[in-house]
Each structure stands twice: as C-alpha cells, then as structure tokens.
Design an enzyme around this catalytic site. Structure first.
Site, mmCIF file in Angstrom:
data_model
loop_
_atom_site.group_PDB
_atom_site.id
_atom_site.type_symbol
_atom_site.label_atom_id
_atom_site.label_comp_id
_atom_site.label_asym_id
_atom_site.label_seq_id
_atom_site.Cartn_x
_atom_site.Cartn_y
_atom_site.Cartn_z
ATOM 1 C CG HIS A 173 -0.063 -8.526 0.695
ATOM 2 N ND1 HIS A 173 -0.953 -8.425 -0.366
ATOM 3 C CD2 HIS A 173 0.259 -7.245 1.017
ATOM 4 C CE1 HIS A 173 -1.139 -7.157 -0.652
ATOM 5 N NE2 HIS A 173 -0.425 -6.417 0.159
ATOM 6 C CG HIS A 210 3.495 -3.725 2.580
ATOM 7 N ND1 HIS A 210 3.690 -4.465 1.429
ATOM 8 C CD2 HIS A 210 2.164 -3.438 2.621
ATOM 9 C CE1 HIS A 210 2.536 -4.604 0.789
ATOM 10 N NE2 HIS A 210 1.598 -3.992 1.489
ATOM 11 C CG PHE A 230 -4.870 -1.855 -3.068
ATOM 12 C CD1 PHE A 230 -4.325 -2.510 -1.984
ATOM 13 C CD2 PHE A 230 -4.961 -2.544 -4.272
ATOM 14 C CE1 PHE A 230 -3.886 -3.811 -2.064
ATOM 15 C CE2 PHE A 230 -4.523 -3.853 -4.375
ATOM 16 C CZ PHE A 230 -3.986 -4.491 -3.271
#
Length: 596
Positions: free
Chosen positions: A332, A366, A353
């Site tokens: 990830h 995702h 982020f």
C-alpha cells in the site's frame, strides 16, 4: 428513497482451482442474486431514527441481517468457513467515534506547522446525521481489473469522473470534496469524536485502515454511479500484485482523460514496472520477482495473528499511529510513494495523505488494497491463522461520517463493512501468481557463521538511529527451528517524510536489491502525513517460523539481523529489538486488550 428493482446478474466466478496453484481461476459463470426482502430498507429521514453518537445501532440489510457467503460464492471449493461474520457485538466502551466535522482544522505543513496556502480539506457542514443502512443487494457489482477493461467501460468511467469534476465546489459529492475526505481524516484536520476533542483522529497505521477505506470507496463508487445513472457501476482495481498489472493502467495515462493527473512521477509512467520494495532496482525481471516475494511475505508468510495483518488496536483517546499491518506498511505505502511526483515538495498527489485523493488513480489503487483484505479474509490458507476476525467491540463500533450519493451526511460503523458481498460488490477473478511464490531455500552457512562471529549484539546498539545499513545479532528463545517472532519496538518516525526499511535474517549475499530469497523477512514504511507532533511511535511484529523452515538454523541460538533503510537521511529511531516465542495459545481477548 425508491426501491430499485434490477434483474440478477450473470457474474464470472471461479468454479475450479488450478491443480498446480490454488486460486488461479478458470473463468466460468454462475448466477448470483441476493434473496429479495419484502421489507423496503431505506435511509431514514425521521429525526426519531437518528442515533446518538455514543449509541451505535446495527441495522440489517436482509430479513436475517446476513448474507451467506456460502450461497453467494458458489463453487469456490469450500474455501468459505462455516462461521458467520456479522455477530452482535457486546457493549463497547472506547471505540473511536465519528468526528464533529464542524470542528475541522486547517491543513498545515507537517514540519513548519504553517497553514498550506489554498488547501481546504473541511467538508460542507450539515446538522442532520443519519445512521446508514446497507440497502438490499439486488445485483452484485463486480469490480474489474483496470488492465482488462474494454473501451465502453473506459468511456463510462471517464464520463462519471468528468461529471464529478463539474459539480459545484460546495457539493459534497464533487471531485475535490471527495478528495478532501482523505485529507481531513488522514492529515490531522479532525479530532476524535465521542467526547475527546483534544486528540487527533487518524485512520491509518491501525486496525481502522481497511474498514475506513472500504467505506470511502463504497460511497465514491455509488456517487459515480448516480452521476451517470448506472447503479451497477463498479470501480476498477489496479492489480499491481500480478505481473500483467504492474504498470500504471493505460486509461489513467491519457493526458486528455478525466482520469489523468499531471502530478505523478514522470519516470514511472508506462511501461515502467512498479517497485513495491522501493529498492531502486532497474532490472525489470528482478522487479517482478521482488514484487511477488513482497506479496507472498505480507499476505502469507509474515503474519502470526489477525492484528499483524490488520494493524494494531486504536481506541478512543489513543495517540495516532499505534502500528500498521503488513499490507498497509508494505505494498500500500509503496504504491503511494512510487506514483507521487518527485518534482513536488511534498510528493503530491499520491505521495502525501493530504493530496492523495486528488489523483483518480488513488481509488483504483485502494480497490486493490481492499481486494487484498477480501482475499486474506476468505480465500488464503488459514492453517496458521484460523481466526481472521476481530471481535473487539472497540473495533466493531468505531464509526465515520461520509456523504452518500444523495448528498446526505451519514454515520457508518466498522461492523457493517466486514463483508464486501453484504455491501453489494465483488472482484473479478484474477490469477494470484504470488500465492505459491515461496522463496528458494537458503543452504549456504559459511558466510553467516563468519558474520555472526563479528556482528555486535543488539543490546549494544539500541536505541538505534537508522540512517545506514546495520547488521547485528539477536538472541533466539531456543536453539534451531522454533515458532518465533521478531519484535521491533518503539519505532519513532518523522511523520513528514517517506520512511522505509527492510529486515533480513542471516542474509548470505548482502544484496539488498534482491528480495526473492529466504532471508527477506518484511518491511516498515509510511506515507508522509501530519500528526499531533512531528513524530509518532509504533511497533511491529514479523513472523520468523516460515523463514526458519527455508534456511539452516538447526544449531543456532542467535540470528544475524540486517536493517536496510530505503529512505535517504535520518528520520527513524528504533528503541529495541528482540525475538519472542510466538504466543500461539494467546486468547483473542489478550490480543485485543492492547491499549494505548
């Protein structure tokens, strides 16, 4: 809200398993249709139905409140266990609760703390919040592999994103408002709900990581479907775990497309192969082999219990970043950083982020992260971890706020996001070449014996500032092969930086560019983000048992550990390292009583 009646869908499902590699499916077709309820379930608009923030209410989406995966996943060779996922949790005391979105702070630089010019992550505020009820599953959506979609799908996907981009700026369904969801929840804009107004809320680096992002994609997908009038629309997933998917999907690299984002690393545009290890390896064949080894390690070899995969407990009042799970800190994080633009100070968009949701590729990425959770839950071998569910009510009753496809602010709970089928979607069946990618056995000992005689003891080095390759000895709990874990304690990191280090055991060749070997144990990595302070502290566990089986450790009472930083410069301090016996008989209660 009117009930939408749709016919059942004929959906590709795996009916067979390869004799040489399980879960490498042949394509077949089986009819999937959820049992229709005579009761219309809808999101209520009555004030009397609203539930206080501290009194979660479970709402079922079928007469029994359950979707039986055994009936839904026909022909999967009995891989589904007989236990039921959705069980009523006992009373909970300390779940992280949905934030007060009216108390949303400005986004500031992680180092200088100065507000970022032009960056507003706070959503529109509405007074009325409704507890969300999963609607009946009338037609199962099937999320496709992004590398296998046809032109019709690409057109529809582009149209949906284009219409999202054209929505008014204050529409909570608009492109930037949806991107800001990630910014607010993941970069320090919110405080924890539930009466704790002083502690930052962070949904990464803990057991909230998977369920938060599952809900995020769930509503994002429904918004896109609403904008194009297609309730069956399903987001694609970037299957970077398969060699055929290890490049950015072509539809995201068309510069005139609504799916394109100019803030990406230009050296990593197709046909560049993704580097899940962030090793700077240039050999494409070695890159693929490294990537498959990473996937095997984080999905199968490296976890001793459910917390090792999901992430450490994160409860009301806890500090952020208690500890990421194997997948979050592994593949990830690597994809985020690999795609982020190195021309930008903060590696926007994917590499930070606060800005990650501004790249349409984020949601495709995702999608595959969520697929990894689904695979790990239901389809991977479970001999070593027979119970892959977390039953702690502080996990199940954690909650978040999202805007749905009708611009209604809704509260959702982790307990309702544990089963993707119950949420109405599944994934296209794609080969899993990493499933059998166990590294070759390591047999040479001469160099390891020489190294162990000169390497210092860990006790003489720690606490350790990791800014170069370090090699040292760690005592085992007993001689030879044993069921053991390597524990790295008090990993203190500068949250404003990309940081990553790999861990090797008895590495015979010291070639850190190659990960496809028995000595590779696992990794720690983080995406830059803002927290309460500039630093955060966590710990991780790495399972040694399978690694021991792949090398000769019969007479050893110590192992040689090598830590290889992949980042540049300082930023990581490790408080301690030790080997412990795997507490295989520890109760789930003992695992989940990990408090902050």
């Amino acid at each position: 809200m009117a009930s939408l009646h749709l016919p059942c869908a004929t959906t590709p499902l795996s009916l067979h398993r390869s004799s040489t590699s399980p879960l490498l499916p042949k394509q077949s077709h089986s009819l999937i249709c959820a049992k229709r309820s005579h009761r219309l379930l809808r999101v209520t608009s009555a004030a009397s139905e609203e539930i206080p923030n501290n009194t979660p209410k479970s709402v079922d989406s079928s007469p029994t409140g359950k979707v039986d995966r055994r009936n839904m996943l026909l022909g999967l060779g009995g891989l589904y266990g007989a236990t039921n996922l959705i069980t009523p949790p006992r009373a909970s005391a300390n779940p992280v609760q949905a934030p007060d979105i009216s108390n949303c702070g400005a986004v500031s630089d992680a180092i200088t703390k100065e507000e970022l010019t032009g960056v507003k992550c706070c959503p529109p505020v509405k007074d009325r919040i409704i507890d969300y009820r999963l609607p009946p599953v009338l037609q199962m959506k099937v999320r496709p592999s992004a590398h296998r979609v046809d032109p019709d799908y690409i057109y529809k996907y582009n149209l949906a994103i284009d219409r999202m981009r054209r929505l008014p700026a204050d529409d909570p369904r608009s492109f930037m408002q949806q991107a800001n969801v990630h910014c607010a929840y993941c970069n320090g804009a919110y405080k924890q709900g539930g009466g704790d107004s002083n502690t930052t809320l962070q949904v990464h680096n803990s057991w909230l990581f998977f369920p938060f992002h599952r809900w995020y994609l769930y509503f994002y997908e429904r918004i896109l479907g609403k904008l194009i009038g297609d309730p069956t629309f399903a987001l694609p997933f970037w299957n970077w775990d398969n060699p055929k998917g290890m490049t950015i999907p072509p539809m995201f690299d068309e510069e005139k497309s609504a799916l394109y984002d100019k803030k990406r690393n230009q050296a990593h545009r197709p046909p560049a192969i993704i580097d899940l290890g962030m090793t700077d390896q240039n050999d494409p064949l070695q890159l693929v082999s490294n990537n498959l080894t990473i996937m095997y390690t984080e999905m199968i070899r490296g976890n001793a219990n459910v917390i090792d995969f999901m992430g450490k407990p994160y409860r009301l009042g806890c500090k952020v970043d208690p500890g990421p799970g194997a997948s979050e800190r592994g593949s990830h994080t690597a994809v985020h950083v690999w795609v982020g633009d190195d021309r930008e100070d903060r590696k926007e968009d994917m590499g930070n982020f606060y800005s990650a949701g501004r790249d349409p590729l984020f949601y495709c990425h995702h999608g595959n992260v969520d697929r990894m959770w689904t695979l790990w839950q239901y389809f991977l071998p479970s001999n070593d971890i027979p119970d892959k569910k977390i039953t702690d009510p502080d996990f199940l009753n954690a909650s978040f706020l999202f805007y749905d496809e009708n611009s209604q602010l809704v509260r959702v709970y982790v307990k309702d996001a544990l089963d993707n089928l119950r949420m109405g979607y599944d994934y296209e069946r794609i080969d899993l070449p990493w499933l059998d990618y166990r590294p070759p056995r390591q047999s040479l000992r001469a160099k390891i014996n020489r190294t162990s005689s000169t390497a210092p003891k860990a006790s003489t080095l720690f606490p350790l500032t990791l800014n170069k390759v370090v090699k040292f000895q760690v005592d085992k709990t007993k001689k030879g092969k044993a069921d053991e874990l390597l524990v790295l304690e008090d990993i203190t990191v500068d949250t404003s930086k990309f940081l990553k280090f790999d861990v090797f055991i008895n590495d015979e060749d010291d070639n850190a560019l190659e990960l496809d070997k028995a000595a590779y144990l696992g990794t720690y990595a983080q995406v830059p983000h803002r927290s309460d302070g500039q630093y955060a502290t966590s710990s991780i566990r790495l399972k040694l048992t399978d690694l021991y089986n792949d090398m000769d450790v019969e007479d050893d009472d110590t192992v040689v550990v090598t830590l290889v930083p992949r980042h540049k410069g300082p930023g990581v301090t490790i408080g301690g390292i030790k080997i412990i016996e795997n507490p295989t008989k520890e109760s789930k209660k003992a695992i989940e009583e990990d408090t902050c």
